[in-house]
Design an enzyme around this catalytic site. Structure first.
Site, PDB file in Angstrom:
ATOM      1  CB  CYS A  19      -0.901   0.023   1.223  1.00  0.00           C
ATOM      2  SG  CYS A  19      -2.114  -1.290   1.256  1.00  0.00           S
ATOM      3  CD  GLN A 216     -10.703  -6.173 -13.511  1.00  0.00           C
ATOM      4  OE1 GLN A 216     -10.058  -5.616 -12.629  1.00  0.00           O
ATOM      5  NE2 GLN A 216     -10.483  -5.965 -14.791  1.00  0.00           N
ATOM      6  CB  CYS A 342      -4.337  -1.472 -15.435  1.00  0.00           C
ATOM      7  SG  CYS A 342      -3.296  -2.433 -16.539  1.00  0.00           S
TER       8      CYS A 342
HETATM    9  N1  SAH Z   1     -10.739  -7.364 -19.814  1.00  0.00           N
HETATM   10  C1  SAH Z   1     -10.445  -8.388 -18.851  1.00  0.00           C
HETATM   11  C2  SAH Z   1      -8.954  -8.670 -18.639  1.00  0.00           C
HETATM   12  C3  SAH Z   1      -7.972  -7.588 -18.881  1.00  0.00           C
HETATM   13  S1  SAH Z   1      -6.335  -7.939 -18.312  1.00  0.00           S
HETATM   14  C4  SAH Z   1     -11.140  -8.113 -17.532  1.00  0.00           C
HETATM   15  O1  SAH Z   1     -11.649  -7.015 -17.300  1.00  0.00           O
HETATM   16  O2  SAH Z   1     -11.208  -9.014 -16.696  1.00  0.00           O
HETATM   17  C5  SAH Z   1      -5.447  -7.965 -19.826  1.00  0.00           C
HETATM   18  C6  SAH Z   1      -5.568  -9.269 -20.597  1.00  0.00           C
HETATM   19  O3  SAH Z   1      -4.783  -9.145 -21.778  1.00  0.00           O
HETATM   20  C7  SAH Z   1      -5.036 -10.500 -19.865  1.00  0.00           C
HETATM   21  O4  SAH Z   1      -6.059 -11.460 -19.813  1.00  0.00           O
HETATM   22  C8  SAH Z   1      -3.875 -10.994 -20.757  1.00  0.00           C
HETATM   23  O5  SAH Z   1      -3.769 -12.403 -20.809  1.00  0.00           O
HETATM   24  C9  SAH Z   1      -4.256 -10.425 -22.101  1.00  0.00           C
HETATM   25  N2  SAH Z   1      -3.157 -10.223 -23.065  1.00  0.00           N
HETATM   26  C10 SAH Z   1      -1.880  -9.855 -22.814  1.00  0.00           C
HETATM   27  N3  SAH Z   1      -1.197  -9.706 -23.962  1.00  0.00           N
HETATM   28  C11 SAH Z   1      -2.063 -10.005 -24.969  1.00  0.00           C
HETATM   29  C12 SAH Z   1      -1.944 -10.022 -26.397  1.00  0.00           C
HETATM   30  N4  SAH Z   1      -0.801  -9.700 -26.999  1.00  0.00           N
HETATM   31  N5  SAH Z   1      -3.035 -10.353 -27.112  1.00  0.00           N
HETATM   32  C13 SAH Z   1      -4.210 -10.666 -26.513  1.00  0.00           C
HETATM   33  N6  SAH Z   1      -4.371 -10.661 -25.171  1.00  0.00           N
HETATM   34  C14 SAH Z   1      -3.316 -10.334 -24.407  1.00  0.00           C
END
Ligand code: SAH
Length: 391
Positions: A19, A216, A342
């Site tokens: 934190c 999440q 993020c």
């Molecule tokens: N939208 C989702 C997850 C977002 S996290 C939610 O809200 O729960 C980002 C995601 O991007 C992860 O699942 C990761 O595996 C994926 N990722 C990372 N690099 C990638 C790429 N080159 N192509 C496709 N997906 C990718």
């Protein structure tokens, strides 16, 4: 709990390092994050007020601890920042309280059942980590005991004692991790009690959470984040939407239920795609398909095939998106792009590309997904300046 308590409240604030902002009051943290977002993104459009939490404590639905020994006996807690020493933690201000209580019970039961903590230097011992996931909407509670060996002495008595102490536990899984690794979970999982998964509800959709699936960690704020993403899509029932970097399909499934004609999800991680397909079936959502591929490679293919896309949602990892991805978006010319980020630095870089190539940011909303930490999430609505399709 009031927001203006003296800070930092946590006795291991410095040692843990999780934190980073706990030395500030919560309103000050929000002001700080807002200022940072304005500094980075203010030139693209006015930055709306950051969406904070009413109660910014105990928001984490996923909690894990490592086990070790000190002079007094078995300890459980987190690794000290940038070291391998365990900082004992029984109660954490941002973690779910039930999950923390389960971890304390596991530690106490280890002593009574004479189960040794695993030593990851010697690869000897037994209990390595515990991972607890809780669904805030259904109350279901999953405990994953990560062990260094498959043989679990007094397994049934241990599970019975754990469940007696916490009747709300709905499933217990043993995961075996006997390797030299920083990863918490190993390859093999054995369900010891219940179904080996839990379900959570977000915005009226049900999502299945297994030990390994990405989900999440702050569901209260996730609903706000996804609602902002939905607002940005302005769905009317006719749109084909690409959900890029879709993880387990959560945003796309919500969009498919809320008026998109068709959603295509693309995600690199094959396990996440499998979960996404199951989640779609669980919600009876049929107007969605999931593709396991690199998002850039996939969208370049859509651009080459001149597929019609009305909107793109993109939620890339911290590194942000790629020029290839954005070039293909520009070629496909969707009216709307919703960027969920993020990492404000890579977001600023990518926005710069979009605004130089025919899009404008019309709304930027920071969301405090991780109070007391320095992380800040944002949803950006982008609109096409003029439509080459003449719409
Ligand atoms: N939208 C989702 C997850 C977002 S996290 C939610 O809200 O729960 C980002 C995601 O991007 C992860 O699942 C990761 O595996 C994926 N990722 C990372 N690099 C990638 C790429 N080159 N192509 C496709 N997906 C990718």
């Amino acid at each position: 709990m009031p927001n203006n308590l003296p800070s930092p409240l946590c006795p291991v604030y410095k040692k843990c390092g999780g934190c980073q902002l706990q030395n500030m009051s919560y309103p000050d943290q929000l002001r700080y994050k807002q200022g940072r977002m304005i500094g980075l993104l203010g030139k693209y459009c006015r930055v709306s007020d950051i969406v904070g939490m009413e109660v910014p404590y105990h928001y984490r639905n996923k909690v894990q601890a490592a086990f070790g020994r000190d002079r007094r006996g078995i300890i459980s807690g987190v690794y000290q920042s940038s070291s391998h020493r365990i900082v004992p933690v029984d109660n954490c201000l941002i973690e779910d309280e039930k999950a923390d209580a389960v971890i304390v019970t596991v530690r106490k039961l280890m002593a009574s059942f004479k189960l040794e903590p695993f030593n990851d230097n010697t690869l000897r011992g037994f209990m390595r980590h515990v991972l607890v996931k809780r669904s805030f909407s259904t109350g279901q509670l999953m405990v994953v005991l990560v062990t260094g060996t498959a043989v679990f002495p007094c397994k049934n008595d241990f599970i019975a004692a754990l469940r007696r102490a916490h009747p709300e536990i709905t499933t217990v899984v043993q995961n075996i991790n006997d390797k030299f690794t920083n990863l918490v979970l190993g390859k093999r999982s054995i369900v010891l009690f219940g179904e080996g998964k839990i379900e959570d509800e977000l915005l009226g959709c049900i999502f299945r959470i297994s030990p390994k699936s990405f989900y999440q960690i702050n569901p209260v704020q996730t609903e706000k984040l996804y609602s902002l993403a939905m607002d940005g899509l302005c769905l009317t029932g006719n749109e084909t939407v690409l959900d890029a970097y879709c993880g387990t399909g959560t945003i796309g499934i919500v969009a498919a239920k809320r008026g998109a004609k068709k959603v295509i999800g693309v995600e690199l991680n094959a396990d996440a795609v499998q979960d996404a397909k199951e989640n779609a079936a669980l919600n009876n959502v049929r107007n969605i398909e999931f593709i396991c591929d690199d998002a850039s490679r996939f969208i370049m293919r859509l651009a080459a095939e001149k597929v019609r896309l009305d909107a793109v949602i993109m939620d890339p990892p911290r590194a942000g998106s790629t020029v290839e991805f954005m070039k293909a978006v520009i070629k496909l010319a969707p009216k709307r792009v919703v960027y969920v980020s993020c990492n404000p630095e890579t977001l600023a870089r990518d926005l710069n590309y979009f605004v130089k190539h025919g899009y404008k940011a019309v709304k930027i909303t920071p969301v405090d997904m991780f109070p007391h930490t320095s992380h800040v999430e944002a949803v950006v609505q982008l609109q096409q300046l003029s439509s080459p399709r003449g719409e």
